[in-house]
Motif scaffolding. Structure first.
Motif, PDB file in Angstrom:
ATOM      1  N   SER A 179      18.139 -31.343  18.491  1.00 43.83           N
ATOM      2  CA  SER A 179      18.685 -30.704  17.300  1.00 43.83           C
ATOM      3  C   SER A 179      19.329 -31.737  16.391  1.00 43.83           C
ATOM      4  O   SER A 179      19.569 -32.877  16.796  1.00 43.83           O
ATOM      5  N   LYS A 180      19.613 -31.309  15.177  1.00 40.40           N
ATOM      6  CA  LYS A 180      20.290 -32.149  14.191  1.00 40.40           C
ATOM      7  C   LYS A 180      21.627 -31.502  13.868  1.00 40.40           C
ATOM      8  O   LYS A 180      21.679 -30.306  13.554  1.00 40.40           O
ATOM      9  N   THR A 181      22.721 -32.241  13.983  1.00 41.56           N
ATOM     10  CA  THR A 181      24.044 -31.679  13.716  1.00 41.56           C
ATOM     11  C   THR A 181      24.407 -31.842  12.242  1.00 41.56           C
ATOM     12  O   THR A 181      24.456 -32.956  11.723  1.00 41.56           O
ATOM     13  N   ILE A 182      24.626 -30.706  11.579  1.00 41.34           N
ATOM     14  CA  ILE A 182      25.075 -30.692  10.190  1.00 41.34           C
ATOM     15  C   ILE A 182      26.247 -29.720  10.118  1.00 41.34           C
ATOM     16  O   ILE A 182      26.107 -28.538  10.443  1.00 41.34           O
ATOM     17  N   SER A 183      27.387 -30.183   9.704  1.00 41.14           N
ATOM     18  CA  SER A 183      28.585 -29.347   9.659  1.00 41.14           C
ATOM     19  C   SER A 183      28.452 -28.245   8.622  1.00 41.14           C
ATOM     20  O   SER A 183      27.674 -28.345   7.674  1.00 41.14           O
ATOM     21  N   SER A 184      29.233 -27.190   8.795  1.00 35.01           N
ATOM     22  CA  SER A 184      29.313 -26.142   7.789  1.00 35.01           C
ATOM     23  C   SER A 184      29.909 -26.723   6.509  1.00 35.01           C
ATOM     24  O   SER A 184      30.578 -27.763   6.530  1.00 35.01           O
TER      25      SER A 184
END
Length: 377
Positions: A179-184
C-alpha cells in the motif's frame, strides 16, 4: 484523468462521518483541478448534482450479490470513468474491484480504519457486548461473508492507500498486500478564526457509537465538575441508549452540555472555540478527522487509547493518557495551565499545516490516480 467515480454509502451533505468528510474534500480538490466527479451512494433516489458533484443512487445487499454487482456495473458503465475510488472496506469493495478488473479501469481502495486491515472486519463486532444468541450467530455469519468478499475486493485494487504507517504494516503482515500511505487532508483555517472561549472549553466531538465510548467522557466531566471550564459533547446519536445518560450527566454536572449532531462547518466552528480536545475511542480508529481539525485550530488533543503512529506523544500535540485516571489528570492540568495549553496548541497547528494540508495530501492522491490512468493499470 478527466472523470472520476467515487463510491461510498453516504455523501457528506446527508451523513457527516470521517470517510464522508474526506471524500467530499477530495472531490472539491478534484473539481478545482478540472476533473469531473461522480459519486455513487445510497442517499439519493435519482441522479442529482450537489456542490459540483454528480450523485448516482445505489444500495448494496449482502443477500443479492449478483444483482448488486449488476446494478453497480451498470452505473459505472453509464459514467465511463477513467478511474474508480472507494474508501472503507465493505461489500462494495468487491463489486467495484470485480467490475474494474473486467473493464481494465484502475481501482483505488482507501483504508478508513485499522480494522480494514484484518481478515475479519465486521463479524467480530457482533459479539463485542458478550451476548450469544441464534440471531447474533446469524448476523456473524452474514458479516463474515461480507468480510470475505470485501477482502477479495481489496486484492483486486490497482492501488491501496493507507492513512498511517501502522495500517501499512498491518496490511502487509496480515494480508501480504502492499500500500501507499497518504495522510488525510484538511483546509487550513485562518488564524483570525481561532477565537477561544473563556472559560475554556473541553470538547468531545464524534458520532455517539459504542466504540467511541462517550460514556467515559461523561464520567470524567462529572469527576472534574469543580473546574472552571465547560465540558461540551457534540455529535449524532447513533443509538438512543446514550440519551438517558446524557440527561443524567447534564443534571448533576452543571458544566457539562450536549449539543447534538453538527454539520462539518459547525464542527469546525466549535473546535475553533475549544481549548482542549478529548478522544475516548477504542483502539480501532483510522485517523480521526477531528484530530487534524483540532490541531489546525491550535487545540491540544488528549486521547485515552488511540494515538495514530504515536504522533500525539512524539510531537507533543497533547497527551496519550492510557488510563481514565490519567485522562482526568491531563485534562485538569491543561485547563489550569493556559500558557502550556497555548504553546502546545501553536505547536500542533505548525505540525498540522506541514503534514495535513488538503492541497498537498489530496494532490498526492490525485497524482497517484493520474499515474495509474497513464500506466493503464
Amino acid at each position: 484523468m478527466k472523470k472520476v467515480c467515487i463510491i461510498n454509502p453516504h455523501f457528506y451533505h446527508f451523513v457527516v462521518g470521517g470517510a464522508e468528510v474526506q471524500l467530499f474534500l477530495l472531490s472539491q480538490q478534484m473539481i478545482s483541478e478540472g476533473i469531473e466527479v461522480h459519486y455513487v451512494c445510497a442517499d439519493v433516489d435519482s441522479t442529482i448534482e450537489i456542490k459540483g458533484v454528480t450523485l448516482h443512487p445505489f444500495k448494496e445487499s449482502a443477500n443479492q450479490l449478483s444483482k448488486s454487482m449488476q446494478r453497480l456495473t451498470g452505473i459505472i458503465d453509464s459514467i465511463n470513468p477513467d478511474i474508480v475510488y472507494q474508501r472503507g472496506r465493505k461489500l462494495t469493495t468487491y463489486y467495484a474491484g470485480k467490475c474494474c478488473r473486467a473493464r481494465n479501469i484502475p481501482f483505488v481502495f482507501s483504508v478508513s480504519m485499522d480494522i480494514d486491515c484484518r481478515y475479519l472486519k465486521s463479524a467480530p463486532r457482533v459479539f463485542e457486548q458478550g451476548t450469544f444468541s441464534a440471531r447474533n450467530l446469524m448476523k456473524f455469519l452474514i458479516r463474515a461473508k461480507e468480510d470475505f468478499y470485501s477482502l477479495k475486493g481489496m486484492k483486486l485494487a490497482s492501488r491501496i492507500i493507507t492513512q498511517t504507517k501502522r495500517q501499512q504494516g498491518a496490511l502487509k503482515k496480515s494480508r501480504g498486500l502492499n500500500s501507499k500511505t497518504i495522510s488525510s487532508g484538511h483546509i487550513v483555517p485562518t488564524e483570525e478564526s481561532l477565537v477561544k472561549t473563556d472559560p475554556p472549553v473541553v470538547l468531545w466531538l464524534a458520532n455517539l457509537k459504542e466504540w467511541k465510548r462517550p460514556e467515559l467522557f461523561m464520567q470524567v466531566a462529572n469527576q472534574l465538575k469543580h473546574l472552571d471550564c465547560q465540558f461540551i459533547m457534540a455529535g449524532r446519536l447513533a443509538t438512543e441508549s446514550y440519551r438517558s445518560q446524557i440527561e443524567e450527566t447534564k443534571a448533576k454536572t452543571k458544566i457539562f452540555d450536549y449539543l447534538g449532531a453538527q454539520t462539518f462547518e459547525e464542527s469546525n466552528e466549535l473546535i475553533s472555540r475549544a481549548s482542549v480536545f478529548v478522544n475516548t475511542s477504542a483502539g480501532d480508529e483510522g485517523f480521526p478527522n477531528t484530530f487534524i481539525q483540532a490541531w489546525l485550530r491550535e487545540v491540544p488533543t488528549i486521547t485515552l487509547d488511540f494515538d495514530p503512529d504515536g504522533i500525539i506523544a512524539e510531537n507533543q500535540l497533547g497527551y496519550h493518557s492510557g488510563t481514565l485516571h490519567q485522562l482526568a489528570i491531563d485534562i485538569e492540568h491543561l485547563v489550569k495551565n493556559s500558557v502550556e495549553r497555548r504553546t502546545m496548541g501553536e505547536r500542533a497547528r505548525d505540525f498540522a499545516v506541514s503534514r495535513f494540508s488538503a492541497e498537498f495530501n489530496f494532490g498526492e492522491v490525485i497524482e497517484t490516480g493520474r499515474c495509474l490512468v497513464q500506466d493503464g493499470k
